[in-house]
Every structure is written in C-alpha cells, then in structure tokens.
Design a protein around this motif. Structure first.
Motif, PDB file in Angstrom:
ATOM      1  N   GLY A  29       0.776  -1.222   0.000  1.00 56.75           N
ATOM      2  CA  GLY A  29       0.000   0.000   0.000  1.00 56.75           C
ATOM      3  C   GLY A  29       0.807   1.271   0.000  1.00 56.75           C
ATOM      4  O   GLY A  29       0.260   2.339   0.244  1.00 56.75           O
ATOM      5  N   TRP A  56      -2.352   3.724   0.277  1.00 56.22           N
ATOM      6  CA  TRP A  56      -3.758   3.402   0.048  1.00 56.22           C
ATOM      7  C   TRP A  56      -4.136   2.175   0.844  1.00 56.22           C
ATOM      8  O   TRP A  56      -3.292   1.363   1.220  1.00 56.22           O
ATOM      9  CB  TRP A  56      -4.060   3.216  -1.443  1.00 56.22           C
ATOM     10  N   SER A  57      -5.431   2.096   1.109  1.00 54.49           N
ATOM     11  CA  SER A  57      -5.995   0.985   1.854  1.00 54.49           C
ATOM     12  C   SER A  57      -7.495   1.008   1.601  1.00 54.49           C
ATOM     13  O   SER A  57      -8.005   1.919   0.940  1.00 54.49           O
ATOM     14  CB  SER A  57      -5.701   1.148   3.347  1.00 54.49           C
ATOM     15  N   GLU A  58      -8.201   0.049   2.154  1.00 55.04           N
ATOM     16  CA  GLU A  58      -9.653   0.010   1.979  1.00 55.04           C
ATOM     17  C   GLU A  58     -10.364   1.062   2.816  1.00 55.04           C
ATOM     18  O   GLU A  58     -11.511   1.400   2.540  1.00 55.04           O
ATOM     19  CB  GLU A  58     -10.183  -1.383   2.308  1.00 55.04           C
ATOM     20  N   THR A  59      -9.700   1.603   3.849  1.00 55.21           N
ATOM     21  CA  THR A  59     -10.318   2.609   4.711  1.00 55.21           C
ATOM     22  C   THR A  59      -9.368   3.788   4.914  1.00 55.21           C
ATOM     23  O   THR A  59      -8.155   3.665   4.721  1.00 55.21           O
ATOM     24  CB  THR A  59     -10.650   2.030   6.098  1.00 55.21           C
ATOM     25  N   ARG A  60      -9.934   4.912   5.321  1.00 59.10           N
ATOM     26  CA  ARG A  60      -9.119   6.094   5.633  1.00 59.10           C
ATOM     27  C   ARG A  60      -8.147   5.777   6.758  1.00 59.10           C
ATOM     28  O   ARG A  60      -6.971   6.124   6.697  1.00 59.10           O
ATOM     29  CB  ARG A  60     -10.028   7.264   6.023  1.00 59.10           C
ATOM     30  N   GLY A  62      -6.918   2.889   7.640  1.00 59.34           N
ATOM     31  CA  GLY A  62      -5.870   1.993   7.151  1.00 59.34           C
ATOM     32  C   GLY A  62      -4.822   2.736   6.340  1.00 59.34           C
ATOM     33  O   GLY A  62      -3.619   2.515   6.503  1.00 59.34           O
TER      34      GLY A  62
END
Length: 138
Positions: A29, A56-60, A62
């Motif tokens: 990520g 980047w990730s699936e959530t803010r 993260g």
C-alpha cells in the motif's frame, strides 16, 4: 505527502543543500515517486519537491496508518525536510478523525504550541532572496 526540502519551523522556507543519506519506505500500500539520491544537491532556484509519498488501503484509517508508518521509515539527511511535520499531522487526532477545514494547519500549529507559518512574510523573504540572487550579489 508531498515531501519537500523545507523547514516547517521557519515558515516552510526552502532548505537547499546536499542529500547525504536517503532511506525511502516501501511495503504494502505504499508508493514513492522520487528522483533524488544521496549526493544530489537540492538547489535554491527551483521547487524543492523531493518526492510524493502515497498510501492506500480500503479505509481512511488503514491508509493513514500505512502513511504514518511510511513517514516514520523515511529518512533524509543533509537537509531539512517536512517529514517531521507529516509525522505530527498524521498522528493528530483531529486529522485522524477527518475533522478538517481550511484552518486545520494553523490550528495544528497552535495546538502543538508552535507559531503558525506566516505566508506573507515567507513570500517577502523569498522575493528578497530571488532579487539578491538575480543581482549576482549572492
């Protein structure tokens, strides 16, 4: 994070000089777009952008955690950078909660007990430095 050769404690004034050591982060990520290297000299005459650090990730949360880890692993010696500023902002509870507005940075400096940068003063200093350089007196 736009990683700059600048000093946040001095109104984000550019910090030219030679990079003596560089360790860029990596991992899941994380992306670093950079063109600098140890021995490279950051000039005063150009934009002091060193790199763009992206997470980047699936959530803010993260993505923020990954970015905080990456900023903690990023090391540049020989010049001042804004990496420490990013470490503080990314760990800040107001930032982490998404409670952001155009006054966030000024408020962040106030809460940290540090005077906020004075942009008009910075612009005046930059103009004076450019004039001195252009006149050949530097």
């Amino acid at each position: 994070c736009r990683v700059y050769a600048e000093d946040p404690s001095q109104n984000f004034f550019p910090s030219p000089g030679t990079i003596t050591r560089l360790e860029e982060p990596d991992g899941p990520g994380i992306r670093v777009d950079s063109g600098v290297y140890p021995g490279w000299t950051v000039p005063l005459e150009y934009d002091p952008l060193l790199a763009k650090l992206v997470a980047w990730s699936e959530t803010r949360a993260g993505a923020t955690n990954r970015l905080l880890r990456a900023v903690g692993e990023y090391y540049i010696a020989g010049i001042r950078t804004n990496l420490e500023f990013f470490r503080g902002v990314l760990a800040d509870e107001r930032f982490r909660s998404g409670d952001l507005d155009t006054g966030f940075i000024e408020d962040y400096f106030r809460r940290a007990g540090t005077p906020a940068p004075n942009k008009p003063e910075l612009e005046a200093v930059a103009a004076i430095a450019a004039a001195i350089h252009a006149s050949g007196q530097a």
